[in-house]
Each structure stands twice: as C-alpha cells, then as structure tokens.
Design an enzyme around this catalytic site. Sequence first.
Site, PDB file in Angstrom:
ATOM      1  N   GLU A  77      31.543  16.090 -12.122  1.00  0.00           N
ATOM      2  CA  GLU A  77      30.583  16.596 -11.141  1.00  0.00           C
ATOM      3  C   GLU A  77      31.134  17.851 -10.474  1.00  0.00           C
ATOM      4  O   GLU A  77      32.300  17.906 -10.081  1.00  0.00           O
ATOM      5  CB  GLU A  77      30.342  15.496 -10.085  1.00  0.00           C
ATOM      6  CG  GLU A  77      29.307  15.886  -9.037  1.00  0.00           C
ATOM      7  CD  GLU A  77      29.062  14.795  -8.003  1.00  0.00           C
ATOM      8  OE1 GLU A  77      29.581  13.679  -8.186  1.00  0.00           O
ATOM      9  OE2 GLU A  77      28.357  15.069  -7.020  1.00  0.00           O
ATOM     10  N   LYS A  95      20.910  17.084  -9.420  1.00  0.00           N
ATOM     11  CA  LYS A  95      20.968  15.796  -8.727  1.00  0.00           C
ATOM     12  C   LYS A  95      19.742  15.648  -7.835  1.00  0.00           C
ATOM     13  O   LYS A  95      19.424  16.522  -7.029  1.00  0.00           O
ATOM     14  CB  LYS A  95      22.247  15.739  -7.886  1.00  0.00           C
ATOM     15  CG  LYS A  95      22.573  14.362  -7.357  1.00  0.00           C
ATOM     16  CD  LYS A  95      23.909  14.370  -6.600  1.00  0.00           C
ATOM     17  CE  LYS A  95      24.271  12.989  -6.095  1.00  0.00           C
ATOM     18  NZ  LYS A  95      25.539  12.989  -5.358  1.00  0.00           N
ATOM     19  N   CYS A 133      26.911  10.892 -10.013  1.00  0.00           N
ATOM     20  CA  CYS A 133      27.385  10.110  -8.870  1.00  0.00           C
ATOM     21  C   CYS A 133      26.359   9.081  -8.407  1.00  0.00           C
ATOM     22  O   CYS A 133      25.907   8.228  -9.190  1.00  0.00           O
ATOM     23  CB  CYS A 133      27.762  11.089  -7.749  1.00  0.00           C
ATOM     24  SG  CYS A 133      28.736  10.354  -6.422  1.00  0.00           S
TER      25      CYS A 133
END
Lengths: 326, 326, 326, 326, 326, 326
Positions: free
Chosen positions: D55, D137, D171
């Site tokens: 990430e 995201k 995540c």
Amino acid sequence: MDKEIVKNIDKTKIVRVAAAHVAPIYLDREATVKKACGLIADAGQSGANLVVFPEVFMPGYPYWIWTKTTREGMPYFAELYENAVEVPSAATEAIGKAAKQAGTYVVMGMTEREGGTLYNTLLYFDNTGMIIGRHRKLMPTMSERVVWGRGDGSDLEVFDTPLGKISGLICGEHTMDLTRYALITQGEQIHIAAWPGISAVTNDPNCEIFNQVAECACRHHAVAAQSFVVCVMTPVAQDSIDKLGFADRPDMITTGGGWTAVIAPNGQIIAGPHTGAEEKLLVCDIDLGEIVFAKFSYDSAGHYSRPDVFTLHINREKQRIVEDKA
Amino acid sequence: MDKEIVKNIDKTKIVRVAAAHVAPIYLDREATVKKACGLIADAGQSGANLVVFPEVFMPGYPYWIWTKTTREGMPYFAELYENAVEVPSAATEAIGKAAKQAGTYVVMGMTEREGGTLYNTLLYFDNTGMIIGRHRKLMPTMSERVVWGRGDGSDLEVFDTPLGKISGLICGEHTMDLTRYALITQGEQIHIAAWPGISAVTNDPNCEIFNQVAECACRHHAVAAQSFVVCVMTPVAQDSIDKLGFADRPDMITTGGGWTAVIAPNGQIIAGPHTGAEEKLLVCDIDLGEIVFAKFSYDSAGHYSRPDVFTLHINREKQRIVEDKA
Amino acid sequence: MDKEIVKNIDKTKIVRVAAAHVAPIYLDREATVKKACGLIADAGQSGANLVVFPEVFMPGYPYWIWTKTTREGMPYFAELYENAVEVPSAATEAIGKAAKQAGTYVVMGMTEREGGTLYNTLLYFDNTGMIIGRHRKLMPTMSERVVWGRGDGSDLEVFDTPLGKISGLICGEHTMDLTRYALITQGEQIHIAAWPGISAVTNDPNCEIFNQVAECACRHHAVAAQSFVVCVMTPVAQDSIDKLGFADRPDMITTGGGWTAVIAPNGQIIAGPHTGAEEKLLVCDIDLGEIVFAKFSYDSAGHYSRPDVFTLHINREKQRIVEDKA
Amino acid sequence: MDKEIVKNIDKTKIVRVAAAHVAPIYLDREATVKKACGLIADAGQSGANLVVFPEVFMPGYPYWIWTKTTREGMPYFAELYENAVEVPSAATEAIGKAAKQAGTYVVMGMTEREGGTLYNTLLYFDNTGMIIGRHRKLMPTMSERVVWGRGDGSDLEVFDTPLGKISGLICGEHTMDLTRYALITQGEQIHIAAWPGISAVTNDPNCEIFNQVAECACRHHAVAAQSFVVCVMTPVAQDSIDKLGFADRPDMITTGGGWTAVIAPNGQIIAGPHTGAEEKLLVCDIDLGEIVFAKFSYDSAGHYSRPDVFTLHINREKQRIVEDKA
Amino acid sequence: MDKEIVKNIDKTKIVRVAAAHVAPIYLDREATVKKACGLIADAGQSGANLVVFPEVFMPGYPYWIWTKTTREGMPYFAELYENAVEVPSAATEAIGKAAKQAGTYVVMGMTEREGGTLYNTLLYFDNTGMIIGRHRKLMPTMSERVVWGRGDGSDLEVFDTPLGKISGLICGEHTMDLTRYALITQGEQIHIAAWPGISAVTNDPNCEIFNQVAECACRHHAVAAQSFVVCVMTPVAQDSIDKLGFADRPDMITTGGGWTAVIAPNGQIIAGPHTGAEEKLLVCDIDLGEIVFAKFSYDSAGHYSRPDVFTLHINREKQRIVEDKA
Amino acid sequence: MDKEIVKNIDKTKIVRVAAAHVAPIYLDREATVKKACGLIADAGQSGANLVVFPEVFMPGYPYWIWTKTTREGMPYFAELYENAVEVPSAATEAIGKAAKQAGTYVVMGMTEREGGTLYNTLLYFDNTGMIIGRHRKLMPTMSERVVWGRGDGSDLEVFDTPLGKISGLICGEHTMDLTRYALITQGEQIHIAAWPGISAVTNDPNCEIFNQVAECACRHHAVAAQSFVVCVMTPVAQDSIDKLGFADRPDMITTGGGWTAVIAPNGQIIAGPHTGAEEKLLVCDIDLGEIVFAKFSYDSAGHYSRPDVFTLHINREKQRIVEDKA
C-alpha cells in the site's frame, strides 16, 4: 383409431424424431463432440428433423457420486470441470455445424460450465446450427448436488419452431409437477425427457426402479401435457466403468441400462422402448395432428383447468448475484 | 432393499388397506349401501384399517354418457338424481355405522346431490363412523359435464388421521398437476385414486388406453408425492349393462374392466393389479416407514422444490353464489 | 488498552457466555436432549447468561456423508430423520424448560424436521424458555445437500435481547459474505458461529484445514462486524464412530476435533481455543462496552460503508410453495 | 492431497509471484521509483510473472496521522502532496519500463494525486509496461480520511490477464465484505492484499492486532473467493522514522512490522509469513489448477450463492462532480 | 432604505429569532439537555419564534480531534458515543417539550447516533414540539472524519413553516457551493449556519481565520440566496478545557471564540456579531418582507440563473446499505 | 503559519500580480487603450507577471443605466456602441503588443461588440501578446440588461498557463454559485474578480453595500475554490461624471468608490484593500505553494465534494442562432 380420424380429416403434421440411446467417450469432451457429430450426420441421413441426446451426454454422467465418497470423487470432479462445455465455445460450434449439415434440430445434454460452477444443461440448436435456447436443471437430485449448481426460472421456455413447440426437462425434474406444468402452459407439443443410465448403477438406491419411474413420468406427462414425449437415456459403456476403476465391481456399476422411447399424447409408446448396452438411434415419425384429440379430453391449461382455484406464479427472472445499481 | 433397511432400524408403521374392486347395484342407492356395508364388514374382518371404494360407487357410474346421445340419457339422469346421496342422510349414516362396527376408515365414492346439482364426490369416514371430510371432483371430464357440477378449492384437504395423512382425487383430476400438487404440499401419505371402469366402455374414445393412463398417473403420483397410492376402479357388472339396455352391444360396453392396485412411494406396485369382472377386496399392508426413503430422494414440497421460482396460489374459499354483503 | 479505557469510563456491559464443546449421544434425540439439559444446568451454575451448542448437536452431525456412499448412508438418514427435532415439540420444550431453570439464553444446533425435509437449524431460547427465533442454514455444503434442505431469507434475523443483539450462522455460511453482511447491517453484537467437528473426519477433503478456515472466518467476522463471536464446535465421540461402523477406520474418522473459542470485536481470541476430544463448557465474560472502539475504526454498516456504491438487496420473504390466493 | 490430485490429472497452471516486503525512500518519489525499478528487475531475474508492492509504497505511508495532531501533520501532508504520483507521469512511465524489461506484471501501491486531492491507489501494469487498471481505496480508515479522498465503484475491476484473473484491495477494504464480494463475483483468481506496516506504529490504537486482523482477512478471503491471495505489507524503515522526527520515540513508532505471505484458495499459507524490518522479495509459485477444488466446495458466486435471497447492487459509474449537459 | 420602502408598502413579515451563543455541559447529554431547555424557555420569554443552537451543541464539539492523536482521542470518542443523541429519544422529547412550552421553533445541533456511527446533525422542532426535519452534515472536515459519518441527499430540505422557509447547513458545508445552491433552489428564507468555536482551538490550523471564513460565507450566502442568515457559534467553556486535560495548554485551546450574528439578504449584519466567552441569546427581529428587494437584484434560482447552461442534478435518495428485494 | 511551513519545505511558487484600480478615459476607446498600455508598461516595470483591469475598463461602465431613464440613456448607448471593442481589432492588438513588451499576462475588462449586440467581456492575453481566451458575462444585472447581451457556457474556461490556472468572473456572476463552481472544478488557482465602481453610484440601490458584497463574495470564493482572488474595481473619475452631466449631482454619482484587493486561498486579504478615487496599481506576490494547505482542508472538487449526491451538468456548447443542418 385416432390416427385414422386424423388421416381422414387430412390434418397430419409429421415430424421425424431420432432419440440417441448412446454413451459418450467418458469425460473426454472433444472425443464426445466428434461422436455426437457423427450421430447427428446419421440421423440426418435417416431424414430426422430432430435429434435428441441424453442428459449430460457431453462428457458423461458423474456416476461416481453414487459409488464413491466425496473425497474419492474429487479428482473426477476436476476432470469433469475440465471437460465441461462452455456456451458458446468450440464444442457448441461443432455441434451447431453438424446440425446445419444434417439439416436437423438437435437437443444436446451437457455439463455446462460458467465460472466455477457446473450446470446440468439441455442446449437447443435449430437446423441452421444456431443455439435457440437452453435449460439448466432446476434442482439436482441428492448426490448430484455435489456436482451441479441450480438453474432458475429464466429458461423455462418452450421454443416455437417450424417443427412445433419444443421443450424438455431433465431426469428428476419430471417429478416436480410445477416445473412440468410451467411448460404445459406454453403449449408444448414435443417434450424432451433426458435421463442418465442410472438403472445400471447398481449402487444407486434407486437403480432397480429407475426405468419404471421414468416410463411412468414420461407417459403421465404425455397425457397431462397432451404432448409427444421423446424419452432418451444413455447406457453405461465399458470405458466409463474402466475410467471409474470399477471394472470388476458389478455391485457398483455394470454396462447397459437406459430406456429410450417415443410416447404419444395419449400416453401410448409408439417407438421403443429400447434398453441395454446396444447403442441405437431410435427413429420415429410423430404426427402433431393427433394432439387435438388429446386436447379434446384434457386441455390441462385450458378447458380442463380451474384458474378460479389455482394460479401458478412463476419467477422467470434470471437470478443474479450482482446487478448494476439503477 | 429399502424395506430391509426399514426393518433393521425397526421404524415400521403398518397400515392395512383394502381396495374394493366392486360394482354397485346399479342406480339403486339402498341396495348399494347394503352391499357397501357388507364389504366394509368383510374388510373389517380381514383387519383392514382403511377401505376404499371406487369413483361414484354409490349408485354407479353414468356409463350412458359415452354410449347414448344426450336425449337418450335423460331418463337415466333422472334415475341417478333420485338415487344420488345427500350428505348427511340415511345412506351416509349407514356407511358410518358400518365403518364403526368394522373399526375401519372408509373412503366412499358417490354421486352427491345438493339442490338441483349432482357432484362426483369422495366422502371420508373415520373408524367411529364420523364424516371427516369430502372432496368434490373439480372438473368433470368431457361428457361427464352433462351430469356433474364442479367442486371448488374448499375441500382440497389432506386428512391428518392416526393412520397417516390421507387424501384422494377422482379420475381425470390426476392429469391436473396443480390439483395433485395441492395435496402434495400438505404431506399426503396415503393417496386414494378413484376411477370408473372406463376400460370396459368400448364406445369411450379412451377405453383402450384408460387403464394405462391410470396406472402411469398413479405410479407417477406415488413418486412425485412420495406417497402410497391406493388405486381403486369399479368393474362393469351385468346388471349395469342390462339396465342401460346394452345386453347385446359389446361394441358399446362389456362386463369387466378396471385396474385396482396399491403402489409404494417409489412407484412400485405392491398389490394387484387386479382387473376384470371378478370382484375383490384387494387387501395389502403398507409401511409408512418407507416414505422417508422416498423423501430422501425427492421431497417435492421440501428440499426438491423451488419456491423461489414457483408458488402455487390456491383459492380455498367455498365458492358461493350469494353472500351477505360485508 | 481498549479494555483499560472501557473500565476507566465505566461503561462496561458484561455478558457471561458458555460455549459447549460437547458431543451428542449420537442419533439419539431423547438422550441428547437430556445431556443438553444437564449442560444448560451446569452453565447456569457457572453464571452464564448465554449457552451455545454446536451445529446440529441434536442429534449429531451426519458424518457418513463424507465417509460412505449415498446408498450406504441411507439407513443413517432414516435414523437421523426419526431423531430429528420438530419445532415445537417435546424436545424443544425440554430445552426451554432447562433454559428457564438455569436462567440463561440457549442457542441450540439441531437437525430440524418439517414435512419430509430436514434442515440444519439454530434455535434460540430466551431465559424464560421461550423460542425467540430460528435460523435455517441457507446452503448446505457439498455432500450435506444430500441430507438437508435450504433455508430462506425469512430468518436472517438479529435478536434484540436484554443481553445484546444476538444472531448466528452455521459452518460454511461464514464464507457467504452477503449472508454475514445481512447480519452486520442489523447491528449484531454477539455472533454465534456453530460448526461440526469436521477436523476429525479424516475422509473429508477439507479436514486438515477445517479448524483454520473456521478460525479465520470467525476472527474476520468479529472485525468486519465489530461483534463478539462465540465459535462452538462439536468433537467426535467414540459412540458416534461405533455407530457409524468405523471403530477401526482412523483413515475415515477419529475422536476429537473441534475448535471452540470466544473472539473479541478486534479479532483477538479471549477464551480458548479449546480443541480435541475432551468435553468442556468454555465460559468467558465479554464486555459489550468494547464494541464502540471497534465501531470507531470500522462501522461496516455505517461510516465505513459506501451505500452510494453498494446496496445489498435481501429477499426476506418466507419462500412458500403454496399460498392462499388473495 | 489437492496438489497431488492436480498433478496427477496434469492440469497445473503455474504463476510465479513476488511480494515485495520493502520500504520506500520515505516521501521521495524519485528515489522510491528508482528503488522500485531495481526490485522489479530483481523479481524478473527470479522468474516472477507478477511483482506486488505494498500500500502506498510510492512514496510511503503517512504514519504521522497516527502519531501527530492534524496541525503537526500539515507540513508532512504538503511533502506527500508534492511527492504523490500523477497517472500517467514520468514516475508511472519508469515503472512501466521496468515491468517491460523484467517481463513481469507489476501491481504498485501509491498515493495518487488528481487536482487537489490525494488517493490511495493500486496501479496495475502488464508485462509490456502498459497500465491496465487502477483501484482507488473506497474508504480511508479513521485518520487516513484526513489525507486521502474516496474512490468510487468505477474501478472495482478484476483484470482478465494471460496470468489469470487479477485484482486487489487495500488494507481496511478487506473488512468491507461487499467490496470483497464485488471482486469475487468477477471470478478473481489472484488477489492482491496491500497493507501498510501499522504493526510498527506503536501509537496506532490497532497496532498490536494489525497483523492478525490482516492475516485472518486474507485467509478468509482466499476461502470465500476461492482465490490465491498475495498479501504484501511494508516494514517501517529508519529513514521514515527519522523524517517523522521520532528517532527516539519507540512509544510512537519503531522499525519493522509488516506481514507478507502468499495464501492458497483453501486458506493455507504457502509462502511466508515474512515479517519485520528485513526487506525481502517473497517469491512463490502458485498453481491456478488448484482453484477448481476450492470451487467444488464453495463457489461463492455460483452454486454456493443464494441469488434468490441476495443480490448485490453495484454502482459502477464514475462519480463526477461536473458533466457536460447532454 | 429598503426597510423604509418595505414599511411604506406595508408588507412586513416579522420573525423574532434568537441565536444561542452558548457552550454545552461538555460531553454530558442530560445536563446539556437541561441547559438547552432553560435557554429555550428564556428565548420564549423574549418572544422568540425561532431559537437556534450551534453545531453539535449536544453534547459538545470533539475538540480533541485537533489537539490530540487518534489514540489519545479514543476515550473521548467513547464518551461522545455514550452521550450522543438518538432520534427520537428522551433527549429529543425533552427539547420538543421545551419548544412547545416556549411556543417557539428550535433548531438544535447535535451529535446523533445511529447504530455504530455518529452524525453531525441539525434537528428541527416546530412550536408544538414535533420534529419536522433533520440534516446530517454531508462531509465532515479533515479530522472530523474520524468522528462522524456522512449524511446523504435525502435530507437537503427546506422546511416550509408558518414562520417562513427555513433550512440550514453546518460549518464547512458552506464552502460546498452545490450544497448551498440545493437549498437556494427551494426558496430558503431563513438560513441557519451552525458552527463550532474553532477560533479558540489554537492548535487547529484554521483557528486564526475561522471567524472570518464563517462571516464571509454567511454574508455571501445571504446575498446569493437572498435569505436571512442566522449564524450561531459556540464558545469554548472552561469545563470543556478541563475535561480535555488542557487547563494549562493555551497553545492547544482557550476559552472563548465564536461569532454569532444575524445577516440580512443584502449581506448586512443586523445583529451581533457577538464573540468570546460570554454566553448570550442574540435576539433580533427579521422582516421577510425585505427579501423581495434582494430577489429584484439577484434571484439566483430564477431570473438570475442560466438553466440553458447549468443544471444541478441532486440525488435525494436515502443511501441504504441494505434494501428489501422487490 | 502556513507560509512558514511552505517556506521550510521550499516549494514556493511566486507569481507577482498587479491589480489596476484605475478609471478609463470615459467612452473613448482609443484614449483608454493608450492609458491601458501605459499601465501595462508600468506593471511590467514593477515585475508583474499578470496585470488585471476592472470590469469594462474599455471604454468605461455605463453608469447612466442607474442614474437616467432608459430614454435619457439612449445617446450614451450609441456612444458606447461606437467605442466598444471588436475582437480582434486594432485595440486588442495594441493591448497585446503592450503585454508582450511588458512581458506580462493581461486580463482586460471591456465592452465587446459583435454585430448589433454588446457584451461585458474579460479578455485574456499571454505575455507574448496572444489572446488566449475570453469570457462574456453570463447574466447582466438588473438595468445592465438594457446594455449587454448574455454570454454562454462555451467560454467558462480556466486557462492553464505557466503562471498557474487562471480564470475570472464579472461582478454579479459571483452570486451565481454554479458559475463559480464551474471554474472551481477546473482547478482554478488565480481568480480574477472584476467589478465596476458601483459604490460611488449613489443612485444605485445597492451602492452602500456594494463593496461589502464584493468583499464577502471574493473572500468566500477564495476559500471555496482554494484559489487566490485578484479583486479589481474601477473608481469613478471626474471626466465620467462630467460626460454623464452629473457634475453637481452627488445624489447621483460621486468620484471614487471601488475595492481592490488580493486574497489568499484561506480567505485572508494579503494586499489592499485599496479604495477611493486615487488610482493605483496594487502589486502583490502570491505563492501558489500555499494552495495545497487549503486543499488539505477543503478540496471542493475533490475530497470535499459529494459526487454521489451532486453533479453539475454544464452545457459548454456555443449557442448559435443558426446552424447547418447535420
């Protein structure tokens, strides 16, 4: 007697159907496609307008689900998955081409693959080789649920072709009266009843009675639907037994089995039944002109229904796990 | 094999059923009641828990509708009307009393009369002689419509008795798949299939195939409902032929006919079939403990249904021609 | 740290849960009920507010579906059918009574029977012994489909009790993310994860990895739902193995197995895991006051959702095969 | 066992994946690009077909959001903004060129800049260096919302490449079950799970449990999606700590952290986990041929779904603040 | 001048508004409700028709998000969660009762709690105490995103009351020009602008300029909307500072702050600004008759718009994470 | 503070802007061009990169529309028409040449003439003297509609120059929030706000409040757009008053007026305000490096937008009265 009356009033409409009492080259999609194409060509030569293959002919029925534990069956599942048929694909194109060359409609049983799931499917080709429809078995039976997913109401169609109104169901679906009735309401005239050769699977709890159950279901449907029924089953061949590792286990599975016949709308068997290991294209002329006499007695979706008492609600929507938000 | 398993696990539940392959004293209600009571007593002696009579046994099937013109049939209709059974009445009380004395349930076919209309009815008595239910045929077949009115959805019941869950249908209702399914959804375990001896009515267009249609429908229903089926038909007796004035018209009607049998939930015939002129109480033990094995394969109203695709809507209301305004 | 904060701010809400890592008296409903009642009493003595039993504890998991062919499994199915639990029935009343006496909520896994079909069910009792809800497993896994029917969306409920918001799922349902999310959206605080002791079924293709799959699914759900998870599995006991005829077949099934634990909303294991043949009531205090800290990070049905991108449509209707016509 | 079966039936499909457990040159885009290109070259030398970075590897995770107040974090935001990656730009061209030279696919985590807003992005390059897709995201977690904007449903894609069907999430998105399911429905075979080294951020409220949450989420997803999962995390390096001014504040952040592993579709870890400060290219062969066995058990978007109960509606539209009037 | 004209043409429509420049009893919902009720009573005594409270007056603004790290803030979050207001609840009933007794409309800022998520909400009560509407802040600003979820387009309403058309926005929403315009198009006449006392939060990066930004936004909106604006801010009180543990940290937060004023549709301040620690009910008569003169110059949603060039599309749907399947 | 941070991280990007608080040679295009060229040269000498002139500087604002009846204004309209600027023309070439010589960008307000209609236009020149764009006021205000036509959506452009992204609006357009937002979405960094000296037009109903409305609109736009704003107004000069025949009518118009200032993206005034009759080139350095800090708080077209709720549809087509048929 009916036939005489029909002839006199000169309303005969003859369709030549061929029911393929044949076994696949077990779990070998390409070889089975080749065999199917040969049979379609043969049927074409005999003047058939419609050739019908048994349940999951391509590439064969998963007999192991009745004769092995789930763990033992896993490698066979992988084999089946690999040899299952995507729609469309080279395999379906080959069948379509054979149909076109033979000038005949074809109804083909197959294990269809979509994503990670297999379906027990009948695929319909017209005489130009086009796919005109599909039906996925709504509810696999007992151990079959380990192998196949479930279809939905989106493909409960009767195909209105120049040959007549054609549809079909697979094996235990014939005991789902609402499923049969869903087809009856659409005026089915030629019903395909596709089955596997369970009667040779000696370890199946239903093997002894399988053919009789099938016969009664088919003949009942003929009467209840006032439709011709082409019942087609596959026999078990030696290569299947060998591949399953049961060459010396007749307590598990034997060659033969199957019950293939053509049934008139009054429930009478007019061709066959052909049973056992010998492969055969059962060819038979049916006369759709006879249907009117059956409707005279029982038009189950007309004068012989009670819509004030019963309404069958059918969800014909494709069941989707994901949809675009409107 | 199933039976062996059942025995081993010692969960058998035996019911003795008697199917009365018998003819009435034609169009004579009182005499037929008397004959019925004698048969019920006989059944009681043989230990039967349930005695089943054919379609409209009291006071006989109107064979003239297939062998005479409507005008010719009118006096017979008047005779039938006169001998039809009101519910309740002395006739039903007599049957109830016989049931009580014999200690058996009775299912009796009769032409019922209400007001100016006749109905084709099955009447259910328990072993105390109480009437526990009734079913009027929903849709008379072809010429039958000249004689009987139509029932409604208010009596599509399955009777939950100490013997098991019992219900039944009459003749062509077995080709009405939704009607059968309405019973299946209620968990039917013993199905009465009551029919007339049409196979002896040589002038009926369906006589040749009648018994086969009935057999297939009954065996199919056994499998589709996972229920035992007691199929009971009446033979044609000489007194009926005489009364109809066809003593020398075998092209119209002969003695004999009928197909009486008991069928297991897997579709196998376990008693009979008994056919022809000879009267017989076909007595047979059935073991409801076997049903679970059929349910294991196909529970048509449970795991083998698709309620997400099909829902059968049933109007169970009594159909009234007049009602108080709400 | 979270706990310290919770204590400091004095907002604790303690619930004592007991997870019953226990085996049934195999295929014997009455004996298993008795055992369950004893365990409920024990739990009550230890002050438990909620006692949780494993998947189909009553009367045991059908291990034969992984270790035998379908035909071999049939007598076991009949045995299971006979010992399955109807709701309500004497068996459920006994459990309710025990719950009331112990003053505890009870979640009981059972094979439920309705008509001819069995269901894999969790039944919820409150501390007065009332049945407050039920969940039928939506989709049996692989060979389980031979034994159990499918539930529907009508019982995807979270029960809002004085103890907190309680719900649960069964075994492979934890891999159906939409099913889990349906509970998450209702604010679940205590999640019951009920599983069978598959890790002892050496012939199951997934036995080696079963406990790890379950652990990860449970801990993931705790985090994704911000809920406590009570994971409860049954070990395999010797009487089960004997009854299955596998006393000397460790290649098929062994005693032991199971993974029972309590997991906090941050995914941490706070009691257990207890595994293996030894039976145990795993008792543990959980503090619902901790949930707010998990919601602070990920409120999956609130600030951490994207309803502009995703909406889950749920059909909560009871799926009926038959309905009264409106 | 699965593997043995796969080998026997000779249907293996091997992909070599490399997970880069590495730290960026903190907040220095150009230096980080250079480091990434070197790692891609190394991966190419080891025969990798797919190299995966953590990430926001480019140019590093904003650890200050957990360790400083918003005001204190502002200069770091400005630094991040300056070093964020525009797509396309010289930085993405350099990565593409490295991918082409190494002959490998690359998935790169980055802080992407568009206008005045930063996004937490995974960027996909094929082995010719072309950008084949992007995922932003959907919902930054807690304090991350101060730094990154939100993506939308337009990039929830699975990329159908010659290596297999590849996608990924970032995540906390792994706790958004609907987001994961959106990928599952597209037949994901190789899932990238990209995470930051939060376990070394001692001041993050979740640091202690971070790796376990990630492990459970990844292993659960592997099972629920029947997909391989390449989990890749970045460790915290000393230069990051120095730049953040926390050289002597181990109560705030330390070096190390991270949990990098490859997981099979049955949830088993087949490479790693590698954790801690040491950088490593975790190289591992995965065999897509194994997926069919997982699908056999749970095809979450096929036979193991209940589309009659659940449909996930997804808005795949690009969310625009301004559009040309039609 | 305008006023003179208005008077002459005798079209005045006077509403007395009270803007509550007050601080809550910090993080104590019940005490704050009590204080609010007292202030509503006071406002009622002064003849106010409408009383307006600042952003999240109940139970106070989360100043810690600007002055502490996320971890340090967690216990405060838990405290806020506990003291947040559910709608409806005893707290809202108390406010409603006070509104009814005082005979005044009330607009109350609060942290609302639904499930696990908090929202920054304005709640509207009429003078009978009924809740007539709600607005949840669409987009929390920077660090606020750690505390509050996002509202949606379903509550962008202007309430057409006997007092006039009333609506409002919260803090940074005033910089979202489309959000303001959505209200303008509905003919807003009295706009509530609710803000927190950020100007006293010395550690907030925007504290120095906060009041000026608010003033300009409010005065601009008055002109752009041709609406009165009641701007209401909360000052920081000593109890808040103490509770936050910053009694001796003026570099973090001080008492005072806030800018409360009433603004006419021409942008002129007609009451206040009141600023600083002293609490005050700023009472002021506004005359809606003046709006017509503003509309004469700029009717932004009428003659001063260009619908041939611009159309604002608004999604007013409630964003749901779950819906019943149709 | 922001600036300090910016400096420390050494990412400053300085642009020197000059706002010309000057009056035209009233209604004399050639003289005004000459004056403009002189001012541009002066600005160049002071190092300006961008020089901005007020609304319709060439050849002056039609003050008569506020101070005379329509009939009285007719000769002035004719004068204005004669002195309006065609684009391109000698006048624009002169300005371009001056821009090139001074090495500065120029934004010039003018009454533009096309055919029989006048437009209120801002014309953009780069530092090579090229015209890079134009904006025609979309909606003249009140009495202005007597003089100017309306622009369309085809010129709502932000010009991406080496200096930064520049655009602008004219007077009352700043109250059209959608118009401003159309520029915001294009990433405007330097916004020109051009206005006339209405505050000196004592007969204008808005004169008292004009400067405050302008100030609030400009400062609000700076914050809402995270853009620098160069606000430039013209004072009224004596020659204008003389030409209008109002030398002794201070109740109608006076010299002076205007409010010229430069505003930072946080809404703070960083140069000026300069007001009144004295002409001045307000020169000021702006640092685009500061914008990132404003974006951090509010990126109105990015993380601080709600595209799921609002989409602004813009018709950017040139509005034509005649077109070739497609």
